[in-house]
Enzyme design. Structure first.
Site, PDB file in Angstrom:
ATOM      1  N   ARG A  35       3.253  -5.780  -7.530  1.00 25.72           N
ATOM      2  CA  ARG A  35       4.638  -5.809  -8.003  1.00 25.72           C
ATOM      3  C   ARG A  35       4.957  -7.049  -8.833  1.00 25.72           C
ATOM      4  O   ARG A  35       4.421  -8.130  -8.580  1.00 25.72           O
ATOM      5  CB  ARG A  35       5.596  -5.746  -6.802  1.00 25.72           C
ATOM      6  CG  ARG A  35       5.546  -4.406  -6.093  1.00 25.72           C
ATOM      7  CD  ARG A  35       6.334  -4.398  -4.789  1.00 25.72           C
ATOM      8  NE  ARG A  35       6.315  -3.070  -4.207  1.00 25.72           N
ATOM      9  CZ  ARG A  35       5.325  -2.592  -3.418  1.00 25.72           C
ATOM     10  NH1 ARG A  35       4.295  -3.371  -3.113  1.00 25.72           N
ATOM     11  NH2 ARG A  35       5.372  -1.359  -2.952  1.00 25.72           N
ATOM     12  N   HIS A  50       2.097  -1.839 -10.475  1.00 21.88           N
ATOM     13  CA  HIS A  50       0.805  -1.319 -10.931  1.00 21.88           C
ATOM     14  C   HIS A  50       0.807  -0.899 -12.407  1.00 21.88           C
ATOM     15  O   HIS A  50       0.233   0.129 -12.770  1.00 21.88           O
ATOM     16  CB  HIS A  50       0.386  -0.138 -10.073  1.00 21.88           C
ATOM     17  CG  HIS A  50       0.044  -0.485  -8.651  1.00 21.88           C
ATOM     18  ND1 HIS A  50      -0.467  -1.714  -8.288  1.00 21.88           N
ATOM     19  CD2 HIS A  50       0.155   0.238  -7.494  1.00 21.88           C
ATOM     20  CE1 HIS A  50      -0.669  -1.719  -6.976  1.00 21.88           C
ATOM     21  NE2 HIS A  50      -0.295  -0.560  -6.473  1.00 21.88           N
ATOM     22  N   HIS A  80      -7.679   1.366  -7.113  1.00 22.20           N
ATOM     23  CA  HIS A  80      -6.685   1.824  -6.138  1.00 22.20           C
ATOM     24  C   HIS A  80      -7.016   3.186  -5.520  1.00 22.20           C
ATOM     25  O   HIS A  80      -6.204   4.118  -5.579  1.00 22.20           O
ATOM     26  CB  HIS A  80      -5.315   1.879  -6.800  1.00 22.20           C
ATOM     27  CG  HIS A  80      -4.169   1.804  -5.844  1.00 22.20           C
ATOM     28  ND1 HIS A  80      -3.861   2.818  -4.956  1.00 22.20           N
ATOM     29  CD2 HIS A  80      -3.248   0.845  -5.629  1.00 22.20           C
ATOM     30  CE1 HIS A  80      -2.799   2.485  -4.252  1.00 22.20           C
ATOM     31  NE2 HIS A  80      -2.410   1.291  -4.636  1.00 22.20           N
ATOM     32  N   ASP A  86       1.734  -3.406   4.245  1.00 23.15           N
ATOM     33  CA  ASP A  86       1.709  -3.306   2.788  1.00 23.15           C
ATOM     34  C   ASP A  86       1.832  -4.725   2.247  1.00 23.15           C
ATOM     35  O   ASP A  86       2.821  -5.089   1.618  1.00 23.15           O
ATOM     36  CB  ASP A  86       2.843  -2.419   2.270  1.00 23.15           C
ATOM     37  CG  ASP A  86       2.662  -2.057   0.795  1.00 23.15           C
ATOM     38  OD1 ASP A  86       1.640  -2.455   0.207  1.00 23.15           O
ATOM     39  OD2 ASP A  86       3.545  -1.374   0.234  1.00 23.15           O
ATOM     40  N   GLU A 108      -7.072  -3.229  -1.898  1.00 23.27           N
ATOM     41  CA  GLU A 108      -7.132  -3.600  -3.300  1.00 23.27           C
ATOM     42  C   GLU A 108      -7.481  -5.086  -3.449  1.00 23.27           C
ATOM     43  O   GLU A 108      -6.719  -5.949  -3.033  1.00 23.27           O
ATOM     44  CB  GLU A 108      -5.788  -3.323  -3.965  1.00 23.27           C
ATOM     45  CG  GLU A 108      -5.251  -1.925  -3.724  1.00 23.27           C
ATOM     46  CD  GLU A 108      -3.733  -1.900  -3.714  1.00 23.27           C
ATOM     47  OE1 GLU A 108      -3.111  -2.400  -4.680  1.00 23.27           O
ATOM     48  OE2 GLU A 108      -3.149  -1.392  -2.721  1.00 23.27           O
TER      49      GLU A 108
END
Length: 382
Positions: free
Chosen positions: A99, A124, A195, A268, A334
């Protein structure tokens, strides 16, 4: 020349656990042809790649009994990838992965506004980032594919013409390496990552029973829209402590009382990897699926690992085996620089100057718990 090289690849119809039909991935988008390419090693491991988004659409690896399964959550057709509400199934994302707060950053005193596609934020690469672009296939062989994309000045709001090369390579140690290079004709920002959504048991089951270790003493707390607060915090005595192996779901019952788990609806977040001061490859994480015995180890030159636990899958979309993509039914791991890095001076820089080369590599190694594991850090120097 290219056509001759492509014939060396395994066709999708010949693959075992990868029940993919090549014709379902052939289209013309923005005047460019898409196709499906399947890499294969001597152990029968297969990796299916589409040049739409430089996207991995399947990875077939054996379990402890030698049974192969596709461990990538995804779809059987390119149309499903294009139209899915979750667009980040398996692609290379960029220019900047993760982000960027409010889709704004400054470079050399000038403010840039990039595409907003995640609440108030840029995520992304934006609405039509690298994941929705058709990449050029520069070369392909049985075990490797080299893809190229030219991101033009102003695309999604980013400055500079950025030339990007990505190479997927599979070796006979069941290591899949992803190598990235990029150059620009104007100062810009770059943070590329891969991803895919993994489930080592195959689609349709939870990943909460997977056992995971992350080589990190610190993680990056975020606000309620998942933008970093600017400091890295110790994982000690928190649900974010994966220094010793534990089930992914073990501490998720703390979500009601843990602010960070609330913000992410689970995991996350970025983990700050322990690594040498140089740019060498270092161990990042290991994931084991207990029933199948499949193991995935991650090595990287990157400083961070974003772990997303599939918190927003809702079961309304069916995957490639016809089973719904259930809540926490797949995870992303990632390797990258930290979230919102263009706006965070204390984070590793994502600025790329004209004349410099962005270069980084990560390796995902697949083994089983039945095998006698060698010491961490044992990867082929390829």
């Amino acid at each position: 020349m290219l056509g001759v090289l492509i014939t060396g690849c395994t066709t999708a119809k010949q693959s075992g656990a990868l029940k993919l039909n090549k014709s379902e991935f052939v289209k013309t988008i923005d005047g460019k042809r898409t196709d499906l390419y399947v890499l294969k090693n001597s152990n029968g491991v297969e990796v299916a790649v589409s040049n739409y988004g430089a996207r991995t659409v399947g990875i077939s690896v054996p379990d402890k009994n030698g049974q192969f399964e596709d461990v990538i959550s995804g779809f059987n057709t390119l149309d499903e990838y294009i139209n899915c509400p979750e667009p980040f199934h398996g692609p290379i994302v960029g220019r900047v992965g993760n982000r960027i707060a409010k889709g704004k950053f400054k470079l050399e005193g000038k403010e840039y506004n990039v595409s907003i596609n995640n609440g108030p934020n840029h995520l992304h690469g934006g609405l039509k980032g690298f994941h929705h672009r058709v990449w050029d296939v520069k070369s392909v062989s049985v075990k490797a594919i080299h893809l190229h994309y030219l991101s033009k000045d102003g695309e999604m709001g980013y400055p500079g013409n950025l030339s990007v090369d990505v190479r997927y390579a599979l070796n006979d140690k069941n290591e899949l390496s992803i190598s990235y290079k990029a150059t620009t004709d104007k100062k810009t920002v770059v943070n590329l990552t891969w991803h895919p959504f993994f489930n080592l048991a195959g689609e349709g089951t939870t990943i909460n029973d997977h056992i995971m270790e992350i080589n990190a003493d610190y993680y990056t707390p975020v606000d309620d829209i998942l933008i970093p607060l600017g400091k890295n915090v110790s994982v000690k005595n928190t649900p974010f402590d994966f220094r010793k192996t534990k089930a992914i779901g073990r501490d998720l019952d703390q979500q009601k009382n843990n602010t960070q788990l609330k913000h992410g609806a689970g995991y996350d977040h970025n983990w700050v990897l322990k690594r040498p001061d140089d740019n060498s490859m270092a161990f990042a994480a290991r994931v084991t699926e207990p029933k199948s015995g499949r193991v995935m180890e991650i090595y990287t030159q990157e400083p961070g690992l974003q772990f997303y636990g599939g918190n927003f899958f809702d079961g309304k979309t069916n995957g490639k085996n016809g089973k719904p993509q259930i809540y926490r039914g797949a995870m992303a791991l990632e390797t990258q620089k930290f979230p919102d890095a263009p706006n965070q001076p204390n984070f590793p820089s994502v600025v790329l100057d004209k004349g410099d080369t962005y270069a980084t590599k990560s390796i995902y190694k697949f083994t089983t718990s039945k095998e006698s594991h060698v010491k961490k850090g044992s990867i082929e120097k390829n």
